[in-house]
Design a protein around this motif. Sequence first.
Motif, mmCIF file in Angstrom:
data_model
loop_
_atom_site.group_PDB
_atom_site.id
_atom_site.type_symbol
_atom_site.label_atom_id
_atom_site.label_comp_id
_atom_site.label_asym_id
_atom_site.label_seq_id
_atom_site.Cartn_x
_atom_site.Cartn_y
_atom_site.Cartn_z
ATOM 1 N N THR A 189 0.754 -1.253 0.046
ATOM 2 C CA THR A 189 0.081 -0.043 -0.143
ATOM 3 C C THR A 189 0.795 1.208 -0.155
ATOM 4 N N PRO A 190 0.697 2.241 -0.776
ATOM 5 C CA PRO A 190 -0.537 2.221 -1.982
ATOM 6 C C PRO A 190 0.002 1.253 -3.038
ATOM 7 N N LYS A 191 -1.255 0.874 -3.451
ATOM 8 C CA LYS A 191 -1.247 -0.193 -4.664
ATOM 9 C C LYS A 191 -0.326 0.314 -6.060
ATOM 10 N N VAL A 192 0.336 -0.378 -6.640
ATOM 11 C CA VAL A 192 1.125 -0.185 -7.447
ATOM 12 C C VAL A 192 0.559 0.541 -8.590
ATOM 13 N N TRP A 193 -0.569 0.157 -8.934
ATOM 14 C CA TRP A 193 -1.431 0.848 -10.392
ATOM 15 C C TRP A 193 -1.669 2.262 -9.938
ATOM 16 N N THR A 194 -1.575 2.791 -8.827
ATOM 17 C CA THR A 194 -2.026 3.969 -8.438
ATOM 18 C C THR A 194 -0.763 5.060 -8.774
ATOM 19 N N TRP A 195 0.449 4.314 -8.613
ATOM 20 C CA TRP A 195 1.565 5.061 -8.776
ATOM 21 C C TRP A 195 2.666 4.654 -9.841
ATOM 22 N N GLY A 196 2.382 3.562 -10.805
ATOM 23 C CA GLY A 196 3.126 2.879 -11.354
ATOM 24 C C GLY A 196 3.328 3.574 -12.669
ATOM 25 N N ALA A 197 2.389 4.521 -13.017
ATOM 26 C CA ALA A 197 2.555 5.101 -14.578
ATOM 27 C C ALA A 197 3.614 5.720 -14.967
ATOM 28 N N PRO A 198 4.296 6.934 -13.845
ATOM 29 C CA PRO A 198 5.356 7.792 -14.262
ATOM 30 C C PRO A 198 6.746 7.017 -14.016
ATOM 31 N N VAL A 199 6.324 5.879 -13.559
ATOM 32 C CA VAL A 199 7.740 4.799 -12.810
ATOM 33 C C VAL A 199 7.867 3.699 -14.003
ATOM 34 N N GLY A 200 7.199 2.796 -14.325
ATOM 35 C CA GLY A 200 7.257 1.705 -15.247
ATOM 36 C C GLY A 200 6.286 1.775 -16.411
ATOM 37 N N ASN A 201 6.516 0.686 -17.303
ATOM 38 C CA ASN A 201 5.635 0.709 -18.636
ATOM 39 C C ASN A 201 4.449 -0.645 -18.286
ATOM 40 N N LEU A 202 4.629 -1.230 -17.149
ATOM 41 C CA LEU A 202 3.766 -2.446 -16.774
ATOM 42 C C LEU A 202 3.838 -2.635 -15.502
ATOM 43 N N TRP A 203 2.928 -3.132 -14.836
ATOM 44 C CA TRP A 203 2.890 -3.616 -13.588
ATOM 45 C C TRP A 203 2.018 -4.933 -13.321
ATOM 46 N N ARG A 204 2.386 -5.814 -12.498
ATOM 47 C CA ARG A 204 1.831 -6.943 -11.860
ATOM 48 C C ARG A 204 0.676 -6.553 -10.960
ATOM 49 N N THR A 205 -0.687 -6.850 -11.412
ATOM 50 C CA THR A 205 -1.708 -6.534 -10.555
ATOM 51 C C THR A 205 -2.075 -7.809 -9.799
ATOM 52 N N THR A 206 -1.547 -8.928 -10.026
ATOM 53 C CA THR A 206 -1.751 -10.015 -9.208
ATOM 54 C C THR A 206 -0.894 -10.657 -8.647
ATOM 55 N N GLY A 207 -1.186 -12.038 -7.991
ATOM 56 C CA GLY A 207 0.035 -12.822 -7.913
ATOM 57 C C GLY A 207 0.405 -13.771 -8.748
ATOM 58 N N ASP A 208 1.133 -14.703 -8.650
ATOM 59 C CA ASP A 208 1.352 -15.735 -9.646
ATOM 60 C C ASP A 208 0.126 -16.363 -10.497
ATOM 61 N N ILE A 209 0.047 -16.687 -11.486
ATOM 62 C CA ILE A 209 -1.057 -17.662 -12.457
ATOM 63 C C ILE A 209 -0.534 -19.006 -12.470
ATOM 64 N N SER A 210 -1.582 -19.947 -12.603
ATOM 65 C CA SER A 210 -1.082 -21.228 -12.813
ATOM 66 C C SER A 210 -2.057 -21.823 -14.055
ATOM 67 N N ASP A 211 -1.647 -22.820 -14.341
ATOM 68 C CA ASP A 211 -2.519 -23.460 -15.691
ATOM 69 C C ASP A 211 -3.672 -24.185 -15.339
ATOM 70 N N LYS A 212 -4.469 -23.364 -14.775
ATOM 71 C CA LYS A 212 -5.846 -23.997 -14.446
ATOM 72 C C LYS A 212 -6.795 -22.950 -14.440
ATOM 73 N N TRP A 213 -8.084 -23.327 -14.784
ATOM 74 C CA TRP A 213 -9.271 -22.620 -15.042
ATOM 75 C C TRP A 213 -9.531 -21.587 -13.686
ATOM 76 N N SER A 214 -9.410 -22.281 -12.693
ATOM 77 C CA SER A 214 -9.724 -21.297 -11.440
ATOM 78 C C SER A 214 -8.643 -20.196 -11.252
ATOM 79 N N SER A 215 -7.766 -20.324 -11.503
ATOM 80 C CA SER A 215 -6.397 -19.422 -11.239
ATOM 81 C C SER A 215 -6.695 -18.283 -12.432
ATOM 82 N N ARG A 216 -6.913 -18.748 -13.618
ATOM 83 C CA ARG A 216 -7.208 -17.770 -14.970
ATOM 84 C C ARG A 216 -8.367 -16.882 -14.633
#
Length: 278
Positions: A87-114
């Motif tokens: 906190t504060p969340k990266v999407w609230t301050w990330g635009a002047p700093v980087g080109n993209l930011w992860r909004t979630t934890g790690d994904i896995s190869d299953k429907w529920s994760s997706r």
Amino acid sequence: MHGKGLKFGSYTSAGTNTCDKAGFPGGLGHEQQDANLFALWGVDYLKYDNRDNRGVDARQRYQAMCDALAKTGRPIVYSLCEGGRTTPKVWTWGAPVGNLWRTTGDISDKWSSRIGKAQENRVLDGYAGPGHWNDPDMLEVGNGGMTGTEYRTHFGLWAMMSAPLLIGSDLRKVSDADLAVLTNADVIALDQDTAGRQAAVLSAVGGLVVYNKVLANGDRAVALSNETGATAAIATTAFALGLGGSASYTLKDLWTKPRARPPALRCRTGFRERRAAR
């Protein structure tokens, strides 16, 4: 790598160590030294993780590498792999700093994760735009844990959300069907539409979700996504999509290509996805 027409991406961490169990060193306190080395190597893309940060504020750590990369004079796409943990969340301050930011934890190869990653990311459409993107993690298409329809849904929704399309499978081993998903030029063009707008959710009731993406030429891209385990019909209208005043509209299905307009859906351009019960 550049000689083969490829871009070179590298990885490190904004803390003292990377996520590797061997304990490779991260960039904390050595940002300019590392940035200079990346530039010397010809790195085009840097993924900067959030491991062993020693309590240093995320904004401070990520800004330090941003400044270091800028001083090298080499254009390097900068990925803030912070995961929305602090906190504060990266999407609230990330635009002047980087080109993209992860909004979630790690994904896995299953429907529920997706589905979970899509649900977390889709409410952040107000923070994405040209040069600064929400990143719900890599694509799992081709890893074998989901059906073909589920992989099309995965790829299509990432494109609707203007998410980075980072292939997370071994392209030497993916099936022809999965490769066809990953190379669908129309869906890729939807992701890379020059307006850079992430799709907004028009409705989400009982796991039946309607996404609407306004394209640079004024067309609308539509995703009708069924998150449940049962077959369902989903519909929307031209009025709901912000269109109106015409007697008819042309629909292009980005998976099956041009087709007759069904009476339940009236829009200029659309991505439609229905997932049958498994």
